[in-house]
Design a protein around this motif. Structure first.
Motif, PDB file in Angstrom:
ATOM      1  N   ALA A  91      71.673  -8.825 -27.593  1.00 24.61           N
ATOM      2  CA  ALA A  91      73.104  -8.662 -27.843  1.00 24.61           C
ATOM      3  C   ALA A  91      73.549  -9.749 -28.805  1.00 24.61           C
ATOM      4  O   ALA A  91      72.898 -10.791 -28.932  1.00 24.61           O
ATOM      5  N   TYR A  92      74.671  -9.508 -29.489  1.00 25.50           N
ATOM      6  CA  TYR A  92      75.200 -10.449 -30.471  1.00 25.50           C
ATOM      7  C   TYR A  92      76.592 -10.917 -30.071  1.00 25.50           C
ATOM      8  O   TYR A  92      77.440 -10.101 -29.696  1.00 25.50           O
ATOM      9  N   ASP A  93      76.807 -12.218 -30.147  1.00 24.45           N
ATOM     10  CA  ASP A  93      78.147 -12.758 -29.935  1.00 24.45           C
ATOM     11  C   ASP A  93      78.985 -12.472 -31.173  1.00 24.45           C
ATOM     12  O   ASP A  93      78.589 -12.803 -32.298  1.00 24.45           O
ATOM     13  N   ARG A  94      80.139 -11.866 -30.984  1.00 22.44           N
ATOM     14  CA  ARG A  94      80.970 -11.438 -32.120  1.00 22.44           C
ATOM     15  C   ARG A  94      81.393 -12.604 -33.011  1.00 22.44           C
ATOM     16  O   ARG A  94      81.336 -12.533 -34.234  1.00 22.44           O
ATOM     17  N   ALA A  95      81.849 -13.692 -32.395  1.00 15.10           N
ATOM     18  CA  ALA A  95      82.457 -14.777 -33.170  1.00 15.10           C
ATOM     19  C   ALA A  95      81.444 -15.561 -33.985  1.00 15.10           C
ATOM     20  O   ALA A  95      81.749 -16.029 -35.090  1.00 15.10           O
ATOM     21  N   THR A  96      80.252 -15.738 -33.455  1.00 21.11           N
ATOM     22  CA  THR A  96      79.266 -16.612 -34.107  1.00 21.11           C
ATOM     23  C   THR A  96      78.123 -15.854 -34.773  1.00 21.11           C
ATOM     24  O   THR A  96      77.422 -16.412 -35.616  1.00 21.11           O
ATOM     25  N   GLY A  97      77.930 -14.598 -34.396  1.00 18.01           N
ATOM     26  CA  GLY A  97      76.801 -13.841 -34.910  1.00 18.01           C
ATOM     27  C   GLY A  97      75.477 -14.221 -34.280  1.00 18.01           C
ATOM     28  O   GLY A  97      74.424 -13.723 -34.687  1.00 18.01           O
ATOM     29  N   VAL A  98      75.497 -15.105 -33.287  1.00 20.64           N
ATOM     30  CA  VAL A  98      74.261 -15.523 -32.635  1.00 20.64           C
ATOM     31  C   VAL A  98      73.648 -14.354 -31.874  1.00 20.64           C
ATOM     32  O   VAL A  98      74.342 -13.640 -31.148  1.00 20.64           O
TER      33      VAL A  98
END
Length: 308
Positions: A91-98
């Motif tokens: 999964a990807y964190d929206r704010a950081t793209g991590v």
């Protein structure tokens, strides 16, 4: 705990070769394809090329596929898509793209390292010999990856991604702008930090004791005084001794020892820390560059350029 360790991180930097040389000096062992190993936990750092420095991936150990299903459900409640394939969830964190990867993998068991014997008032436990810490001559090599610190423009959203989505536990908070989160018995494995741009602040690496912190830092600074950032000191959150250095890309790297350990979630009560407690218990005051890295404006400009 369903999650049991921070398995590895992938760090993106513009200059892979220069950054790789730094982490070799730091005591990590180079492997193939940009990977670096620790003494006890194998391949834990992957360095890849990116236009600006950033945290690309966090890989976390889980016990079984039920843990992946629980994380997928938590992420769904946040409106975050995930992909489950056999023994991994991505999964990807929206704010950081991590990119966060949960992977079903065996738990790591570290062999115990004998505790140093210290003398104290009315307690002469070491007699007739010098302290072992002053006699060591071998190179300092980190035992394992402890944690990564991630700057984000959406503090609440990124904290929820790791805590409410993936299943990390909260250990402590820094009022309004910091969350110490754990996916193991260590006090924290990810620290989410409110910042005006998403970037990697630092990675932290466990060594045996405070003497190894000092020895490692002194060796890193020999001929490279520009690497020094902050230390020696002791944090309040986590209680660990620390010394921070800076790699050529601008990421900080920390030697640490004596981290708080949470083996029973019910017995640990998270605190909301304010002022100096959010940073340290004792040591020199942190330099301005630790709180606001010198390349922050450039990172913001680069982020806006990439977005455009």
């Amino acid at each position: 705990m369903a999650l049991h360790r921070l398995a590895s991180i992938t760090m993106g930097v513009p200059d892979v070769a220069g950054t790789a040389a730094y982490y070799t000096d730091f005591g990590l062992t180079p492997e193939a394809d940009g990977w670096f190993s620790t003494r006890d936990a194998g391949r834990q750092l992957h360095i890849v090329r990116t236009p600006t420095r950033r945290l690309v991936e966090v890989r976390v150990g889980a016990d079984d596929r039920d843990d992946l299903a629980a994380a997928a459900s938590g992420l769904r409640r946040l409106g975050v898509e995930s992909r489950v394939e056999d023994t991994t969830l991505t999964a990807y964190d929206r704010a950081t793209g991590v990119r966060a990867v949960l992977e079903v993998t065996p738990r790591m068991a570290q062999d115990p390292v004998p505790a140093p014997v210290y003398n104290g008032p009315g307690r002469a436990q070491r007699t007739g010999s010098r302290a072992p810490g002053v006699l060591r001559t071998g190179r300092v090599r980190p035992r394992k990856l402890g944690h990564a610190v991630l700057g984000t423009t959406d503090f609440e959203g990124t904290t929820a991604f790791f805590r409410d989505g993936l299943g990390f536990k909260a250990s402590d908070y820094v009022k309004d702008h910091g969350a110490f989160l754990r996916c193991s018995t260590d006090h924290h494995n990810v620290f989410v930090l409110k910042m005006p741009v998403a970037f990697m602040h630092h990675s932290s690496w466990q060594v045996d004791d405070v003497d190894e912190i000092g020895r490692g830092a002194v060796a890193m600074l020999e001929g490279h005084p520009e690497r020094h950032v902050w230390g020696l000191g002791r944090h309040h959150a986590g209680s660990n001794f620390f010394w921070y250095l800076k790699d050529p890309a601008g990421n900080f790297s920390e030697y640490y020892s004596d981290m708080d350990c949470v083996v029973d979630d019910q017995l640990w009560k998270p605190e909301v820390l304010e002022g100096a407690k959010g940073l340290f218990s004792w040591g020199p005051p942190p330099p301005p560059s630790f709180l606001s890295p010198e390349d922050l404006a450039a990172l913001m400009t680069g982020s806006h350029s990439t977005a455009g």
